[in-house]
Design a protein around this motif. Structure first.
Motif, PDB file in Angstrom:
ATOM      1  N   LEU A  15      -4.452  -5.335   0.435  1.00 45.68           N
ATOM      2  CA  LEU A  15      -4.355  -6.475   1.346  1.00 45.68           C
ATOM      3  C   LEU A  15      -2.949  -6.586   1.935  1.00 45.68           C
ATOM      4  O   LEU A  15      -2.783  -6.955   3.098  1.00 45.68           O
ATOM      5  CB  LEU A  15      -4.739  -7.758   0.607  1.00 45.68           C
ATOM      6  N   GLU A  16      -1.943  -6.256   1.163  1.00 47.18           N
ATOM      7  CA  GLU A  16      -0.575  -6.314   1.675  1.00 47.18           C
ATOM      8  C   GLU A  16      -0.361  -5.252   2.749  1.00 47.18           C
ATOM      9  O   GLU A  16       0.367  -5.483   3.727  1.00 47.18           O
ATOM     10  CB  GLU A  16       0.433  -6.126   0.539  1.00 47.18           C
ATOM     11  N   SER A  17      -0.997  -4.099   2.609  1.00 42.49           N
ATOM     12  CA  SER A  17      -0.872  -3.047   3.616  1.00 42.49           C
ATOM     13  C   SER A  17      -1.438  -3.497   4.953  1.00 42.49           C
ATOM     14  O   SER A  17      -0.985  -3.059   6.012  1.00 42.49           O
ATOM     15  CB  SER A  17      -1.599  -1.777   3.153  1.00 42.49           C
ATOM     16  N   VAL A  18      -2.412  -4.381   4.910  1.00 42.39           N
ATOM     17  CA  VAL A  18      -3.041  -4.876   6.146  1.00 42.39           C
ATOM     18  C   VAL A  18      -2.223  -6.005   6.758  1.00 42.39           C
ATOM     19  O   VAL A  18      -1.973  -6.028   7.964  1.00 42.39           O
ATOM     20  CB  VAL A  18      -4.480  -5.356   5.862  1.00 42.39           C
ATOM     21  N   THR A  19      -1.815  -6.942   5.915  1.00 41.84           N
ATOM     22  CA  THR A  19      -1.119  -8.124   6.435  1.00 41.84           C
ATOM     23  C   THR A  19       0.348  -7.858   6.731  1.00 41.84           C
ATOM     24  O   THR A  19       0.965  -8.555   7.535  1.00 41.84           O
ATOM     25  CB  THR A  19      -1.237  -9.278   5.423  1.00 41.84           C
ATOM     26  N   ALA A  20       0.933  -6.835   6.087  1.00 44.86           N
ATOM     27  CA  ALA A  20       2.343  -6.494   6.323  1.00 44.86           C
ATOM     28  C   ALA A  20       2.455  -4.987   6.541  1.00 44.86           C
ATOM     29  O   ALA A  20       2.870  -4.240   5.639  1.00 44.86           O
ATOM     30  CB  ALA A  20       3.208  -6.948   5.149  1.00 44.86           C
ATOM     31  N   PRO A  21       2.062  -4.501   7.715  1.00 44.19           N
ATOM     32  CA  PRO A  21       2.042  -3.052   7.968  1.00 44.19           C
ATOM     33  C   PRO A  21       3.387  -2.371   7.758  1.00 44.19           C
ATOM     34  O   PRO A  21       3.435  -1.183   7.434  1.00 44.19           O
ATOM     35  CB  PRO A  21       1.607  -2.976   9.438  1.00 44.19           C
ATOM     36  N   GLU A  22       4.477  -3.120   7.919  1.00 40.18           N
ATOM     37  CA  GLU A  22       5.790  -2.509   7.728  1.00 40.18           C
ATOM     38  C   GLU A  22       6.013  -2.120   6.262  1.00 40.18           C
ATOM     39  O   GLU A  22       6.887  -1.303   5.952  1.00 40.18           O
ATOM     40  CB  GLU A  22       6.889  -3.457   8.197  1.00 40.18           C
ATOM     41  N   ARG A  23       5.216  -2.705   5.350  1.00 41.37           N
ATOM     42  CA  ARG A  23       5.330  -2.365   3.934  1.00 41.37           C
ATOM     43  C   ARG A  23       4.133  -1.521   3.473  1.00 41.37           C
ATOM     44  O   ARG A  23       3.756  -1.557   2.304  1.00 41.37           O
ATOM     45  CB  ARG A  23       5.433  -3.643   3.091  1.00 41.37           C
ATOM     46  N   ASP A  24       3.567  -0.789   4.425  1.00 40.28           N
ATOM     47  CA  ASP A  24       2.422   0.072   4.134  1.00 40.28           C
ATOM     48  C   ASP A  24       2.934   1.466   3.767  1.00 40.28           C
ATOM     49  O   ASP A  24       3.308   2.252   4.645  1.00 40.28           O
ATOM     50  CB  ASP A  24       1.506   0.141   5.363  1.00 40.28           C
ATOM     51  N   PRO A  25       2.969   1.809   2.485  1.00 43.24           N
ATOM     52  CA  PRO A  25       3.581   3.084   2.068  1.00 43.24           C
ATOM     53  C   PRO A  25       2.700   4.307   2.346  1.00 43.24           C
ATOM     54  O   PRO A  25       3.166   5.440   2.214  1.00 43.24           O
ATOM     55  CB  PRO A  25       3.774   2.894   0.563  1.00 43.24           C
ATOM     56  N   LEU A  26       1.441   4.069   2.726  1.00 35.11           N
ATOM     57  CA  LEU A  26       0.514   5.193   2.856  1.00 35.11           C
ATOM     58  C   LEU A  26       0.163   5.519   4.303  1.00 35.11           C
ATOM     59  O   LEU A  26      -0.706   6.369   4.549  1.00 35.11           O
ATOM     60  CB  LEU A  26      -0.779   4.888   2.073  1.00 35.11           C
ATOM     61  N   ALA A  27       0.831   4.882   5.268  1.00 40.44           N
ATOM     62  CA  ALA A  27       0.481   5.083   6.678  1.00 40.44           C
ATOM     63  C   ALA A  27       0.623   6.546   7.085  1.00 40.44           C
ATOM     64  O   ALA A  27      -0.266   7.129   7.717  1.00 40.44           O
ATOM     65  CB  ALA A  27       1.344   4.184   7.563  1.00 40.44           C
ATOM     66  N   ARG A  28       1.757   7.159   6.737  1.00 33.45           N
ATOM     67  CA  ARG A  28       1.984   8.552   7.112  1.00 33.45           C
ATOM     68  C   ARG A  28       1.003   9.477   6.405  1.00 33.45           C
ATOM     69  O   ARG A  28       0.477  10.433   7.002  1.00 33.45           O
ATOM     70  CB  ARG A  28       3.415   8.953   6.784  1.00 33.45           C
ATOM     71  N   ALA A  29       0.747   9.204   5.134  1.00 32.83           N
ATOM     72  CA  ALA A  29      -0.193  10.032   4.373  1.00 32.83           C
ATOM     73  C   ALA A  29      -1.587   9.986   4.993  1.00 32.83           C
ATOM     74  O   ALA A  29      -2.300  11.003   5.017  1.00 32.83           O
ATOM     75  CB  ALA A  29      -0.245   9.559   2.920  1.00 32.83           C
ATOM     76  N   ARG A  30      -1.990   8.820   5.520  1.00 36.52           N
ATOM     77  CA  ARG A  30      -3.311   8.710   6.149  1.00 36.52           C
ATOM     78  C   ARG A  30      -3.379   9.565   7.410  1.00 36.52           C
ATOM     79  O   ARG A  30      -4.400  10.209   7.681  1.00 36.52           O
ATOM     80  CB  ARG A  30      -3.634   7.251   6.474  1.00 36.52           C
ATOM     81  N   ARG A  31      -2.311   9.565   8.205  1.00 36.42           N
ATOM     82  CA  ARG A  31      -2.309  10.371   9.426  1.00 36.42           C
ATOM     83  C   ARG A  31      -2.441  11.859   9.098  1.00 36.42           C
ATOM     84  O   ARG A  31      -3.190  12.588   9.751  1.00 36.42           O
ATOM     85  CB  ARG A  31      -1.031  10.107  10.229  1.00 36.42           C
ATOM     86  N   GLU A  32      -1.713  12.317   8.096  1.00 33.35           N
ATOM     87  CA  GLU A  32      -1.772  13.735   7.727  1.00 33.35           C
ATOM     88  C   GLU A  32      -3.130  14.095   7.119  1.00 33.35           C
ATOM     89  O   GLU A  32      -3.693  15.160   7.412  1.00 33.35           O
ATOM     90  CB  GLU A  32      -0.648  14.045   6.739  1.00 33.35           C
ATOM     91  N   LEU A  33      -3.640  13.191   6.295  1.00 36.49           N
ATOM     92  CA  LEU A  33      -4.918  13.461   5.639  1.00 36.49           C
ATOM     93  C   LEU A  33      -6.065  13.442   6.652  1.00 36.49           C
ATOM     94  O   LEU A  33      -7.037  14.198   6.509  1.00 36.49           O
ATOM     95  CB  LEU A  33      -5.172  12.436   4.533  1.00 36.49           C
ATOM     96  N   LYS A  34      -5.947  12.614   7.665  1.00 35.13           N
ATOM     97  CA  LYS A  34      -6.975  12.552   8.694  1.00 35.13           C
ATOM     98  C   LYS A  34      -7.187  13.916   9.334  1.00 35.13           C
ATOM     99  O   LYS A  34      -8.316  14.391   9.486  1.00 35.13           O
ATOM    100  CB  LYS A  34      -6.596  11.519   9.759  1.00 35.13           C
ATOM    101  N   GLU A  35      -6.100  14.580   9.704  1.00 30.08           N
ATOM    102  CA  GLU A  35      -6.232  15.895  10.335  1.00 30.08           C
ATOM    103  C   GLU A  35      -6.753  16.923   9.348  1.00 30.08           C
ATOM    104  O   GLU A  35      -7.542  17.806   9.712  1.00 30.08           O
ATOM    105  CB  GLU A  35      -4.895  16.351  10.917  1.00 30.08           C
ATOM    106  N   TYR A  36      -6.344  16.815   8.105  1.00 33.93           N
ATOM    107  CA  TYR A  36      -6.802  17.763   7.096  1.00 33.93           C
ATOM    108  C   TYR A  36      -8.308  17.621   6.850  1.00 33.93           C
ATOM    109  O   TYR A  36      -9.029  18.617   6.690  1.00 33.93           O
ATOM    110  CB  TYR A  36      -6.026  17.534   5.799  1.00 33.93           C
ATOM    111  N   LEU A  37      -8.783  16.388   6.834  1.00 28.83           N
ATOM    112  CA  LEU A  37     -10.202  16.137   6.564  1.00 28.83           C
ATOM    113  C   LEU A  37     -11.086  16.353   7.783  1.00 28.83           C
ATOM    114  O   LEU A  37     -12.182  16.915   7.675  1.00 28.83           O
ATOM    115  CB  LEU A  37     -10.410  14.708   6.047  1.00 28.83           C
ATOM    116  N   LEU A  38     -10.614  15.882   8.950  1.00 27.70           N
ATOM    117  CA  LEU A  38     -11.471  15.831  10.134  1.00 27.70           C
ATOM    118  C   LEU A  38     -11.073  16.811  11.229  1.00 27.70           C
ATOM    119  O   LEU A  38     -11.797  16.948  12.217  1.00 27.70           O
ATOM    120  CB  LEU A  38     -11.477  14.404  10.713  1.00 27.70           C
ATOM    121  N   GLY A  39      -9.946  17.468  11.080  1.00 29.07           N
ATOM    122  CA  GLY A  39      -9.502  18.395  12.105  1.00 29.07           C
ATOM    123  C   GLY A  39      -8.669  17.693  13.163  1.00 29.07           C
ATOM    124  O   GLY A  39      -8.516  16.460  13.163  1.00 29.07           O
ATOM    125  N   PRO A  40      -8.114  18.443  14.117  1.00 27.99           N
ATOM    126  CA  PRO A  40      -7.250  17.858  15.145  1.00 27.99           C
ATOM    127  C   PRO A  40      -8.036  17.010  16.142  1.00 27.99           C
ATOM    128  O   PRO A  40      -9.256  17.149  16.274  1.00 27.99           O
ATOM    129  CB  PRO A  40      -6.650  19.094  15.826  1.00 27.99           C
TER     130      PRO A  40
END
Length: 711
Positions: free
Chosen positions: A618-643
């Motif tokens: 919930l903190e990642s949603v309400t305070a995106p600046e304190r979202d520690p996994l944002a970059r990991a999600r972007r990288e994982l997205k390409e790995y899982l779903l392709g470019p």
């Protein structure tokens, strides 16, 4: 307690449970009234049993099916009520009266009418059964007459049995008013209506008969020769699995070439969403094997099922497993996949998954094509769309075994929902369970019902909470307008669906269901309008329970700011949005080990069964600046779903075109070798050696007429 009673009675709602209780209490009350005797109690209890029975049939309640299995089916229940009425007459001292004998004789004759009536309806249905059910296929080459009126055929047994009402009502009135003529009239009317109903079916026994299998198969073969399909989506499965085919319909509509959908179960055709792609439902394996599919070069399989073998045997096409989702579940690395020429995955993760599993699928046979279905998923803006965040809880089902890691529902579901509903900073919850939930494990069904009750109670409490009442008042007019729009759109969609599925039986629908591109586009637009109106009809603060086909899962993705789910394709698909998500470690492996074993969890907040970590999400949603996994999600997205570029649809079409070309080249090579072999035999030349008759040639010849080579 109520949820437990619903589960034990195998009914779907409180109203069905109430009807079931009325059935259980109603018939003993009818018997008690007959023994007392009490005509008024009999009338009241009898009316209740009629109404409860009718309601449960209208709802297609599973309880009705269970009653039939214990020899208390519909006909038996009607006969029981009639016998108890005869007992009532005897207890009223009328055993020697003419009315008594007329009642007994009338009910016997009426019961005897059930035989010819049932035989006629069954024969009519059998004589109108096509060997192949179609959509968007021109069957003008065969004469398929209109179906018998649905007023005669739909729920025919139920309608016939209810014709005893005039007799039952007339006899009871005769007792109350001491006028036997009313009873005679009631019995006579029942017998007259039953006889007329039975006779009315006779003309349709011969007039509405459809052509035999040879004529229909010839018409389909003629159509195939004219249409010349190049790619086929082949699907077989249970009623609940229709979504696995539906998710590929839009992709098939956009595929290059001439697509075709082949299905194997009749009941699944009605569950297929409207599409412009031609559909053939071929239940019999012999009929499928005799279809001329010689122009098909690529066969796509969304599921690993036994009936796939009936098409896999055709050597002139390339066979591809495309699946119905990309996840870290064992189903995504099924050893059966090695029977296909290629396995298509969304991204690099799918390729690595097969390499780790080492189930016999070669790396050269894996092609990364993305997920074309994910195009409608909107990318997250980085902040909640409404004053409070919306969290989607979309657990998967319990699976075919008792592995605790299959679903969070059993061990963590109630904790997840409770923590979201009681969060310090309010959130809106959307609960969307998997359509298979509870089909195997009764405990999962019970948990689902308890969660449903929790969400409904929280929604009701929020509706009366002063914090939200002002919001509700302000949005009232807008929501009312949206609901009115929903009603209008649903009416238009129903009218369009009547055209797409033309009414009548499956034979008439096969004849009449020819897609009109303009109308299909209108249906798509109406569905989009419906989705927009649906979300406007609900307040951004209102908890929701979403079941059924609409709104779709991807629509829920777009409405949510975060998601809680399990290891399944739902998580991989949600990655396309870039939004925060949490995955439950129900087997309690520990966060590090859980993420090591499950690729899709490597950018997720990992929840234990207590769901204590939900605040991190919930903190990642309400305070995106304190979202520690944002970059990991972007990288994982390409790995899982392709470019993102080229688009998944472009990559999918490229893969189809490449495989089609390979199939053409292989077939031409086989044909050339067969021709050379035949020439040598004509010239009495010795064979060139062991390689003169390659395995491919033997496979092609063994297929026989099933798959003649295109020339």
């Amino acid at each position: 307690m109520i949820s437990t009673a619903i589960r034990l009675a195998r009914v779907g709602s409180r109203s069905e449970l109430a009807a079931a209780l009325l059935i259980v209490l109603g018939y003993p009350s009818v018997m008690l009234a007959a023994l007392l005797p009490s005509i008024w109690l009999f009338a009241a209890a009898g009316a209740v049993t009629y109404a409860a029975d009718r309601y449960l049939h209208h709802k297609n309640s599973y309880l009705i099916n269970r009653l039939g299995k214990v020899r208390l089916g519909l006909a038996m229940r009607f006969l029981l009520r009639q016998l108890l009425l005869v007992l009532l007459l005897a207890r009223e001292g009328m055993a020697d009266s003419t009315l008594f004998y007329v009642a007994v004789a009338g009910f016997l004759v009426f019961f005897g009418l059930q035989g010819p009536h049932g035989a006629l309806t069954t024969l009519i249905r059998l004589r109108r059964t096509l060997p192949i059910v179609t959509r968007n296929v021109d069957l003008s080459g065969v004469r398929i007459p209109d179906a018998a009126p649905s007023a005669l055929m739909r729920r025919s047994a139920e309608k016939m049995l209810h014709l005893d009402i005039p007799a039952v009502a007339g006899i009871m009135l005769a007792v109350v008013l001491d006028n036997d003529l009313i009873g005679y009239a009631g019995v006579g009317l029942t017998l007259f209506l039953g006889t007329v109903y039975t006779i009315a079916l006779i003309p349709y026994l011969r007039r509405r008969r459809v052509p035999g299998a040879p004529a229909v198969l010839k018409a389909v073969s003629t159509w195939l020769l004219e249409y010349r399909p190049t790619a086929v989506l082949y699907f077989s499965g249970s009623n609940e699995s229709a979504y696995q085919a539906n998710m590929w319909l839009e992709t098939m509509e956009q595929i290059e070439g001439r697509p075709l959908i082949i299905m194997r179960e009749r009941e699944l055709v009605t569950k297929l969403q409207p599409t412009a792609v031609p559909v053939l439902c071929v239940p019999a394996a012999t009929h499928l094997m005799n279809l001329d599919l010689s122009t098909v070069r690529v066969a796509l399989y969304p599921a690993n099922v036994g009936k796939n073998i009936h098409l896999l045997r055709v050597p002139t096409m390339q066979h591809v497993f495309i699946g119905h989702g990309d996840s870290d579940k064992l189903a995504s690395v099924n050893p059966f996949s090695k029977v296909y020429d290629e396995v298509w995955t969304a991204g690099r993760a799918g390729r690595d998954r097969y390499a780790l599993a080492d189930v016999g699928v070669r790396d050269d046979d894996i092609v990364e094509v993305g997920r074309p279905q994910l195009a409608p998923i909107e990318t997250w803006t980085g902040t909640p769309a409404n004053p409070i965040p919306t969290v989607l809880y979309a657990p998967t089902w319990e699976g075919w075994d008792d592995n605790p890691g299959n679903t969070s529902l059993l061990l963590a579901g109630e904790n997840i929902v409770r923590r979201l509903l009681e969060a310090e900073k309010p959130v809106r919850l959307i609960y969307k369970p998997h359509p298979f939930t509870g089909i195997r494990n009764k405990k999962a069904k019970a948990v689902h019902l308890r969660i449903t009750a929790m969400v409904k109670a929280a929604a009701a409490a929020r509706a009366t909470d002063p914090r939200w009442s002002s919001e509700a008042a302000a949005a009232k007019s807008g929501q009312a307008a949206a609901r009115a729009e929903l009603t209008r759109i649903e009416g238009e969609l129903a009218a369009a669906a009547v055209w797409v599925r033309a009414g009548g039986d499956e034979a008439q629908e096969s004849r009449d269901c020819l897609a009109d591109p303009v109308r299909m586009e209108r249906i798509k637009q109406l569905r989009a309008d419906w989705n927009d109106a649906y979300w406007r009809s609900t307040g951004w603060w209102e908890h929701l329970i979403v079941t059924g086909a609409e709104p779709r899962l991807y629509d829920c993705f777009n409405a949510a700011d975060a998601m809680v789910s399990d290891i399944s394709s739902v998580v991989s698909d949600f990655m396309a949005s870039g939004k925060p998500y949490a995955v439950t470690d129900s087997a309690e492996l520990g966060a590090a080990e859980f993420q090591r074993q499950n690729t899709a969890a490597r950018a997720a907040v990992i929840l234990g069964n207590s769901a204590a970590e939900i605040d991190v999400l919930l903190e990642s949603v309400t305070a995106p600046e304190r979202d520690p996994l944002a970059r990991a999600r972007r990288e994982l997205k390409e790995y899982l779903l392709g470019p993102d570029h080229p688009t998944s649809m472009e990559r999918f079409n490229t893969a189809v075109s490449t495989l089609r070309a390979e199939a053409e080249a292989r077939n031409q090579g086989v044909e050339q070798r067969l021709s050379e072999q035949a020439q040598r035999e004509v010239n009495h030349e010795p064979d060139a050696g062991p390689t003169a008759r390659p395995a491919e040639a033997e496979r092609v010849e063994s297929a026989g007429a099933q798959a003649p080579l295109a020339r």
